[in-house]
Design a protein around this motif. Structure first.
Motif: not given
Length: 605
Positions: A578-579, A575-576, A352, A572
């Motif tokens: 990481k995705t 998450d963006e 991360n 958000e």
């Protein structure tokens, strides 16, 4: 990402009460030199454990980070395991595989699970493999219980007290708690003049927020469960009688008895199981106390020197983590054990962090020391850590938050503050506060609220039956009795249906819409929310805290809403990132092709 106070960082501060394997400890003490060749050791250290968008993360780096976060705990557990092992040898105690399996079966049975299901739950929820659980948790636990067995026998008196606290008589009370004796005496005079107003006085003046929100109602008072003085006062009262103010610690308390509840009498066929359950609980409590004393005694006798936490000793004993009776437990073995227990979790945090560093570089964003310090000051102020002149009390905040998390200030800055600042800068300028946001925020924080009695049930059939009974006898007293008998939610069940007032935009739209449609004395329909079914009886509405949104209130709302929406945007954004990333995690055995995130669902295979 979450707020600082929740303590959910990129590296979770997960503390396992587990012990190192017998074989690992025995080898570490008997053999002070490593059997690995230098070339092999170097190759292991340089081994790649993950690749994040082309950036490699090495085992050496992971070991260092895991050691910083969990090394002290792991070392302590390894030393404890060694001390237990030596004590068992001295007392000729042997723990067999059958002993271990029997204990696992007993523990699983306490949760109403089969052994297989219990071990599967540990694997899924706590990431503890069955072999690790048997070797590193259950074996030491049985060994410890055996070593202190004489001190943990449960006496008849201890059993009777525990049984009485669980099944004996109890008293349902209301409570008012304040910090000053003079205030307590004034409230006592008012309550004595009109006992029916005790609940309203508790709501208006009690400093215990949990009970004040339900007009002073507290869970039933049982014997042998709380302060003896508190219990003595509660049991001395007659229904509707009010006690004189009495002091516990730095608080002044008075109680009003609602009613005395009779003792429960479990069915005869359940007595044996109840006796075993209570006995096991008492024995476990006594084992924890006796075990602590035993550890202290063993440590004093064993001459344990913690090298890991002492920079001077680390220079004096390079490669050592501890000395036990003069022999070394090596740093390499502690790192290996730490990686075994926490490697996947710590690696996830490093992945991360790498994602954030890559995005900062891509966006050409720099994080300064001033920005980090400003974030700490913001956190201090937002959680009420301010000096007498109204400035953020940074030092007091840092002392509190690091103590609560059990981490150093350096780790707190790295794992909580830095990611927060990084994400906040990435989403800077994206958050807008609309007039609708302000309207909803004002209603939620300052608007009127609906006071209700509530019954929470687990299935539609039960809800329908209770609703029919409530409609047939639409009184407040009967509704409270139904809540006490049928509600599965602890607050409403123990307080005759009373729950905190319902506000608008609090996150339960179906409940809120129904509550705000009700008139005083009116019964709601059955509100289905998730897996729960709720029935309400309207008691009335509170007055708005603030009638109109002036500039001061508006500024406060803007600050609060900006903070909330910024946190949502940060989550958000992360998450963006990481995705959309290519992540190969060799330690966890997982891979993610970020390129698939950009492919329409219909084209994915």
């Amino acid at each position: 990402m979450t707020t600082l106070k929740t303590k959910l960082h990129l590296h979770a501060a997960f503390r396992c009460m587990v012990f190192a394997s017998t074989a690992a400890i025995a080898l570490s003490v008997a053999n002070t030199a490593t059997s690995q060749q230098p070339a092999t050791a170097a190759a292991t250290q340089n081994e790649v454990v993950a690749v994040v968008n082309g950036t490699s993360l090495s085992r050496k780096m992971l070991g260092e980070e895991a050691l910083r976060r969990h090394g002290e705990d792991v070392l302590e557990s390894m030393v404890n395991k060694y001390l237990i092992l030596q004590a068992c040898k001295q007392h000729n105690i042997t723990i067999t595989n059958k002993d271990v399996e029997d204990e696992i079966q007993r523990i699983a049975g306490k949760f109403g699970l089969s052994v297989d299901r219990y071990l599967q739950m540990l694997q899924q929820e706590r990431k503890i493999a069955p072999s690790e659980y048997r070797r590193d948790i259950v074996w030491p636990m049985i060994a410890l219980q055996t070593l202190v067995a004489k001190e943990t026998q449960v006496t008849p008196e201890e059993f009777n007290k525990a049984f009485d606290s669980q099944y004996g008589e109890s008293v349902k009370c209301r409570m008012i708690m304040v910090g000053k004796q003079q205030v307590a005496e004034q409230l006592h005079a008012r309550a004595s003049a009109d006992p029916a107003q005790f609940g309203q006085l508790a709501k208006d003046f009690s400093e215990d927020e949990a009970s004040a929100s339900v007009r002073g109602m507290i869970p039933p008072v049982h014997r042998h469960t709380s302060d003896p003085k508190f219990e003595k006062v509660a049991f001395s009262l007659k229904p509707n009688e009010i006690s004189a103010p009495f002091q516990i610690a730095d608080q002044w308390i008075m109680l009003q008895c609602v009613k005395h509840l009779p003792a429960m009498h479990p069915p005869a066929q359940q007595i044996a199981a109840i006796r075993q359950q209570i006995t096991d609980r008492i024995r476990d409590q006594k084992t924890r106390v006796s075990g602590t004393e035993l550890f202290q005694k063993l440590q004093q006798q064993a001459q344990v020197v913690n090298v890991l936490s002492n920079p001077e000793l680390r220079k004096q004993y390079p490669g050592a983590a501890a000395l036990i009776n003069g022999q070394q437990l090596t740093l390499a073995q502690v790192i290996a054990e730490t990686l075994k227990r926490h490697g996947v979790e710590v690696l996830d945090g490093e992945i991360n962090r790498t994602l954030l560093e890559q995005e900062l570089k891509k966006m050409n964003i720099q994080i300064t020391e001033e920005e980090l310090n400003a974030e700490v000051a913001r956190a201090a102020e937002s959680y009420g850590f301010v000096t007498a002149d109204g400035k953020p009390d940074v030092q007091k905040w840092l002392a509190d938050v690091t103590s609560e998390q059990g981490v150093s200030q350096e780790l707190y800055m790295q794992d909580a503050v830095w990611p927060s600042v990084a994400l906040k800068k990435m989403v800077a300028g994206q958050v807008k506060i609309s007039d609708e946001d302000l309207r909803k925020g004002f209603q939620s924080n300052f608007g009127e609220r609906v006071e209700v009695l509530a019954i929470v049930l687990s299935d539609q059939k039960s809800a329908q039956q209770v609703w029919d009974m409530a409609r047939a006898n639409p009184t407040e007293e009967f509704f409270g009795q139904l809540a006490e008998q049928y509600s599965i939610e602890p607050v409403s069940q123990s307080n005759l249906g009373r729950v905190p007032p319902i506000r608008r935009h609090g996150g339960q739209p179906a409940v809120e819409d129904e509550a705000f449609r009700l008139q005083p004395g009116e019964l709601s329909g059955i509100v289905a929310t998730g897996e729960r079914y709720i029935i309400m009886r309207c008691q009335g509405r509170t007055n708005p805290i603030v009638a109109e949104m002036d500039d001061q209130v508006r500024d406060q709302l803007v600050r609060d809403l900006t903070e909330k929406k910024t946190r949502i945007a940060m989550a958000e954004k992360f998450d963006e990132l990481k995705t959309a990333s290519q992540i190969d995690n060799y330690l966890a055995g997982t891979t993610q092709d970020g390129r698939l995130a950009a492919v329409p669902a219909a084209e994915k295979r």
